[in-house]
Design a protein around this motif. Structure first.
Motif, mmCIF file in Angstrom:
data_model
loop_
_atom_site.group_PDB
_atom_site.id
_atom_site.type_symbol
_atom_site.label_atom_id
_atom_site.label_comp_id
_atom_site.label_asym_id
_atom_site.label_seq_id
_atom_site.Cartn_x
_atom_site.Cartn_y
_atom_site.Cartn_z
ATOM 1 N N ASN A 133 0.674 -1.137 0.231
ATOM 2 C CA ASN A 133 0.032 -0.166 0.055
ATOM 3 C C ASN A 133 0.739 0.841 -0.186
ATOM 4 N N TRP A 134 0.403 2.793 -0.834
ATOM 5 C CA TRP A 134 1.270 3.042 -1.567
ATOM 6 C C TRP A 134 -0.115 4.940 -0.199
ATOM 7 N N ASN A 135 0.965 5.401 -0.408
ATOM 8 C CA ASN A 135 -0.064 6.390 0.585
ATOM 9 C C ASN A 135 -0.373 7.690 -0.646
ATOM 10 N N SER A 136 0.226 7.353 -1.427
ATOM 11 C CA SER A 136 0.415 8.789 -2.637
ATOM 12 C C SER A 136 1.242 8.008 -3.942
ATOM 13 N N PHE A 137 0.696 8.824 -4.823
ATOM 14 C CA PHE A 137 1.314 8.402 -6.473
ATOM 15 C C PHE A 137 2.563 8.969 -6.081
ATOM 16 N N ASP A 138 3.292 9.961 -5.966
ATOM 17 C CA ASP A 138 4.335 10.436 -5.477
ATOM 18 C C ASP A 138 4.524 9.445 -4.375
ATOM 19 N N ALA A 139 5.109 9.255 -4.062
ATOM 20 C CA ALA A 139 5.445 8.830 -2.363
ATOM 21 C C ALA A 139 5.464 6.981 -3.388
ATOM 22 N N PHE A 140 5.079 7.102 -4.384
ATOM 23 C CA PHE A 140 4.787 5.574 -5.389
ATOM 24 C C PHE A 140 6.449 5.850 -6.072
ATOM 25 N N LEU A 141 6.652 6.805 -6.491
ATOM 26 C CA LEU A 141 7.303 7.231 -7.868
ATOM 27 C C LEU A 141 8.346 7.187 -7.286
ATOM 28 N N GLN A 142 8.411 7.861 -6.310
ATOM 29 C CA GLN A 142 9.869 8.051 -5.760
ATOM 30 C C GLN A 142 10.756 6.776 -5.447
ATOM 31 N N ASP A 143 10.305 6.205 -5.032
ATOM 32 C CA ASP A 143 10.698 5.319 -4.690
ATOM 33 C C ASP A 143 10.671 3.765 -5.746
ATOM 34 N N GLN A 144 10.874 4.181 -7.079
ATOM 35 C CA GLN A 144 11.095 3.311 -8.076
ATOM 36 C C GLN A 144 12.381 3.645 -8.960
ATOM 37 N N ASP A 145 12.729 2.623 -9.524
ATOM 38 C CA ASP A 145 13.195 2.676 -10.524
ATOM 39 C C ASP A 145 12.956 3.035 -11.632
ATOM 40 N N GLU A 146 13.074 4.535 -12.752
ATOM 41 C CA GLU A 146 12.057 3.993 -13.693
ATOM 42 C C GLU A 146 12.230 3.308 -14.979
ATOM 43 N N ARG A 147 13.157 2.548 -14.819
ATOM 44 C CA ARG A 147 13.217 1.807 -16.429
ATOM 45 C C ARG A 147 12.692 0.508 -15.964
ATOM 46 N N HIS A 148 11.814 0.816 -14.556
ATOM 47 C CA HIS A 148 10.975 -0.678 -14.748
ATOM 48 C C HIS A 148 10.161 0.013 -14.791
ATOM 49 N N LEU A 149 9.293 1.545 -15.050
ATOM 50 C CA LEU A 149 8.050 1.271 -14.790
ATOM 51 C C LEU A 149 7.546 1.540 -16.201
ATOM 52 N N TYR A 150 6.285 0.843 -16.499
ATOM 53 C CA TYR A 150 5.557 1.082 -17.457
ATOM 54 C C TYR A 150 3.388 1.233 -17.377
ATOM 55 N N PHE A 151 3.328 2.525 -17.819
ATOM 56 C CA PHE A 151 2.333 3.004 -17.934
ATOM 57 C C PHE A 151 1.102 2.977 -18.482
ATOM 58 N N LEU A 152 0.020 2.094 -18.139
ATOM 59 C CA LEU A 152 -0.407 1.887 -18.984
ATOM 60 C C LEU A 152 -1.673 2.617 -19.919
ATOM 61 N N THR A 153 -2.335 2.964 -20.499
ATOM 62 C CA THR A 153 -3.016 4.447 -21.570
ATOM 63 C C THR A 153 -3.955 4.249 -22.489
ATOM 64 N N THR A 154 -4.780 4.715 -23.269
ATOM 65 C CA THR A 154 -4.709 5.073 -24.385
ATOM 66 C C THR A 154 -4.520 5.876 -25.028
ATOM 67 N N LYS A 155 -3.804 6.586 -24.289
ATOM 68 C CA LYS A 155 -3.525 7.792 -25.215
ATOM 69 C C LYS A 155 -1.630 8.103 -25.842
ATOM 70 N N THR A 156 -1.221 7.131 -25.830
ATOM 71 C CA THR A 156 -0.257 6.396 -27.274
ATOM 72 C C THR A 156 -0.604 5.609 -27.801
ATOM 73 N N SER A 157 -0.111 5.309 -28.814
ATOM 74 C CA SER A 157 0.330 4.509 -30.034
ATOM 75 C C SER A 157 0.911 3.587 -29.800
ATOM 76 N N ARG A 158 2.033 3.078 -28.722
ATOM 77 C CA ARG A 158 2.967 2.189 -28.523
ATOM 78 C C ARG A 158 2.179 0.795 -27.651
ATOM 79 N N SER A 159 2.382 -0.275 -28.559
ATOM 80 C CA SER A 159 1.582 -1.653 -28.457
ATOM 81 C C SER A 159 2.801 -2.039 -26.878
ATOM 82 N N TYR A 160 1.408 -2.653 -26.240
ATOM 83 C CA TYR A 160 2.124 -3.349 -24.948
ATOM 84 C C TYR A 160 3.554 -4.429 -25.438
ATOM 85 N N THR A 161 3.233 -4.832 -26.854
ATOM 86 C CA THR A 161 3.748 -6.617 -27.197
ATOM 87 C C THR A 161 5.028 -5.842 -28.301
ATOM 88 N N GLN A 162 5.555 -4.468 -27.790
ATOM 89 C CA GLN A 162 6.824 -3.679 -28.955
ATOM 90 C C GLN A 162 8.076 -3.285 -27.615
#
Length: 154
Positions: A63-92
């Motif tokens: 459990n994370w208190n906020s999105f900022d708290a979560f993001l501050q504790d991460q290595d961004e090279r391991h983050l993938y954000f799923l959205t309908t607002k991009t054209s890059r497929s998860y299969t790529q």
């Protein structure tokens, strides 16, 4: 490699049955579930428990208190954000152990500023029918998680 090296991250989920279904998915695949608060429901919600049935004790949940708290504790090279607002497929993408698959709230998705900041880390699930805006959150999580598992377990 263990599937527990993967995480599904739900940012401020709003619909209890979606979160319950995703928790069950995480339990079945030994994937960690990260819940970013505030949640749009109580964790003792009967719909949440019903969707997870008796599997809750077998799910690793952070459990994370906020999105900022979560993001501050991460290595961004391991983050993938799923959205309908991009054209890059998860299969790529070539998923790796330690990756975190991040999904936004059901009604709004992920914040626009986060999508802009991490535009190179955004992925989508292609849909051929332009009249359908998006998939159900639990379904989307399952689709992308199983592709990541397939790649890692080769």
């Amino acid at each position: 490699m263990s599937a527990s090296d993967l995480h599904i991250v739900l940012v401020e989920p709003e619909i209890p049955p979606n979160t319950g279904s995703i928790a069950r998915l995480c339990g079945a695949t030994d994937t960690v579930l990260d819940l970013v608060h505030p949640l749009g429901f109580s964790v003792d919600n009967k719909h949440l428990k019903r969707a997870g049935l008796d599997y809750w004790p077998h799910v690793r949940i952070n459990n994370w208190n906020s999105f900022d708290a979560f993001l501050q504790d991460q290595d961004e090279r391991h983050l993938y954000f799923l959205t309908t607002k991009t054209s890059r497929s998860y299969t790529q993408v070539r998923f790796k152990p330690g990756d975190k698959l991040i999904f936004g709230k059901e009604t709004k998705g992920l914040p626009e500023d986060i999508l802009a900041l991490y535009s190179d880390r955004c992925l989508t699930i292609p849909m051929s029918n332009p009249h359908i805006r998006s998939l159900n959150l639990a379904m989307a999580a399952g689709i992308v998680l199983y592709e990541a598992l397939r790649q890692i377990r080769r």
